[in-house]
Scaffold this active site. Structure first.
Site, short mmCIF file in Angstrom:
data_model
loop_
_atom_site.label_atom_id
_atom_site.label_comp_id
_atom_site.label_asym_id
_atom_site.label_seq_id
_atom_site.Cartn_x
_atom_site.Cartn_y
_atom_site.Cartn_z
N SER A 158 42.50 17.73 86.13
CA SER A 158 42.15 16.35 86.50
C SER A 158 43.37 15.49 86.77
O SER A 158 43.25 14.43 87.40
CB SER A 158 41.30 15.70 85.40
OG SER A 158 41.93 15.80 84.14
N ASP A 407 40.26 6.70 77.10
CA ASP A 407 40.98 7.69 77.91
C ASP A 407 42.45 7.33 77.87
O ASP A 407 42.90 6.40 78.55
CB ASP A 407 40.45 7.69 79.34
CG ASP A 407 41.13 8.74 80.22
OD1 ASP A 407 42.10 9.37 79.75
OD2 ASP A 407 40.70 8.93 81.37
N HIS A 410 44.49 10.13 81.35
CA HIS A 410 44.61 9.84 82.78
C HIS A 410 45.22 8.47 83.00
O HIS A 410 45.50 7.74 82.04
CB HIS A 410 43.23 9.94 83.44
CG HIS A 410 42.59 11.28 83.24
ND1 HIS A 410 41.71 11.53 82.21
CD2 HIS A 410 42.74 12.44 83.92
CE1 HIS A 410 41.32 12.80 82.28
NE2 HIS A 410 41.94 13.37 83.30
#
Length: 435
Positions: A158, A407, A410
């Site tokens: 990702s 998160d 990311h």
């Protein structure tokens, strides 16, 4: 068959060293991981355009004359003949990013921090300043010119998708792309075309680079990795790539059983299975080596390919993943405040070493170029650049909940990850000069 791994005895010397990554990553619920991986659907556009251990040192001398050369690029002439982009600091800058969360339609929803209600926008006004040279702002027209009539593919986990979406947003400020392919599998395989320059940009989901079977909620709680075989979902298209950007690392922290051929080599964090415990560092090294060897074997026949490996991007969990404040910092670390060490340093080091070894192995092939996009340290210094709770829309509308998903892996778009693509452009300019 001889084991591909080095002496495994060292892994038992420090139980604490092995358990640290487990504590950080393995205990994260599957639901959070799947939220990170989910990519919202985009409208499908016609497919008519679809064609069937050394730190990086990059030259910043004036490139071969190109259209749209800016004053920022001219300033690069003032630097020395080479630039080490791995050493530097983040400096405050009033000039903001080229795009925002409302003008680019390709951002994964969970990384669109602006439209999700993040109000502390100071993280947008920092630029990476190398110690002894300058890093020009991103020039979308120059990037498109350098890859005119070519196909660039982002392959990996990702983080590869995160970097891809940053690049699409940067390029869209000069030329809007068309989505020309999606396979419908959570949009893990997509392609865009920039008609202005006949440029194709693709993303291929392959979190191990090598062949792997991902764990599922209804199956065993471990992945299966075949370390001697690349994942053909991307490798089958290798002949159509002019440039490939690889990103790998985070998925190797999860429980897995490792194979070479039909033989089980061992496993990582697999209590209950009668397999030898193997540290994931050795496995990651083997996977990267298999990937490079395959690319060289298939593209080292004279038609050439440009290869970039983006080094490991550190996470910044400073609390529990489901508590407000897991990554709540609003400014970068100052120079010297945060050291690159431990797992982050080891992951980065082995990737850089494998790039150097593969470059030496590929020197005899015309047109094969390989570079490490060494972003680990500059990314480590940006704990403020993650979505945190803003992976969800307006998480504090009804007050501060007791539990909120974060998160801290990311990167917000726009955000620090745009710097990765600024450095990528400098790599491409260096290559254009024949250096």
């Amino acid at each position: 068959m001889a084991s591909p791994f080095k002496d495994q005895s060292h892994h038992s010397l420090s139980l604490a060293k092995k358990l640290l990554p487990y504590a950080i990553y393995v205990l994260l619920p599957i639901a959070v991981i799947r939220l990170y991986l989910y990519t919202p659907s985009l409208p499908l556009i016609s497919t008519d355009h679809l064609p069937h251990s050394r730190e990086i040192t990059i030259s910043t001398s004036s490139p071969t004359p190109l259209p749209h050369i800016s004053s920022s690029q001219e300033k690069a002439k003032e630097t020395t003949s080479s630039c080490d982009y791995t050493r530097g600091k983040w400096v405050h800058e009033k000039l903001g990013p080229l795009y925002n969360g409302t003008t680019c339609g390709t951002i994964k929803e969970g990384q669109n921090c602006i439209t999700h209600g993040r109000t502390d926008l100071g993280y947008l006004y920092w630029r990476w300043k190398p110690s002894k040279c300058q890093l020009p702002r991103f020039e979308p027209s120059t990037f498109l010119h350098l890859i005119s009539n070519k196909h660039i593919a982002f392959v990996g986990d990702s983080m590869a998708r995160n970097q891809l979406e940053s690049l699409l947003c940067l390029l869209a400020t000069a030329s809007p792309p068309n989505l020309v392919y999606t396979d419908g599998e959570e949009n893990k395989f997509r392609r865009w075309n920039f008609p202005s320059h006949n440029v194709n940009v693709s993303v291929y989901w392959s979190p191990f680079l090598v062949k792997g079977v991902e764990k599922s909620p209804n199956g065993p709680n471990y992945n299966k990795l075949y370390l001697d075989q690349v994942n053909e979902k991307w490798a089958a298209d290798l002949g159509g790539f002019d440039m490939i950007v690889l990103s790998v690392g985070h998925w190797f922290l999860h429980p897995a059983v490792y194979f070479e051929g039909d033989d089980v080599l061992g496993c990582h964090f697999c209590p209950g299975l009668n397999h030898t415990e193997i540290e994931f560092y050795d496995v990651l090294r083997k996977a990267v080596r298999t990937t490079f060897n395959t690319i060289i074997e298939r593209r080292g026949n004279g038609n050439g390919i440009d290869v970039v490996l983006t080094t490991f991007s550190p996470a910044h969990f400073e609390g529990e993943w489901d508590k407000n404040g897991a990554c709540s910092k609003t400014k970068p670390y100052k120079e010297g405040e945060k050291q690159l060490e431990g797992m982050d340093a080891e992951m980065r080091q082995l990737e850089v070493e494998e790039v150097e070894a593969a470059r030496a192995n590929g020197e005899k092939f015309v047109g094969f170029r390989l570079e490490a996009l060494d972003v680990t340290k500059l990314s480590l210094m940006r704990p403020d650049g993650h979505p945190g709770p803003y992976m969800n829309k307006f998480p504090f509308t009804d007050g501060v909940p007791e539990r909120v998903q974060n998160d801290c892996v990311h990167w917000c778009l726009p955000g620090p990850i745009d710097t990765w693509n600024e450095i990528l452009l400098e790599v491409m300019k260096k290559w254009n000069q024949g250096k």
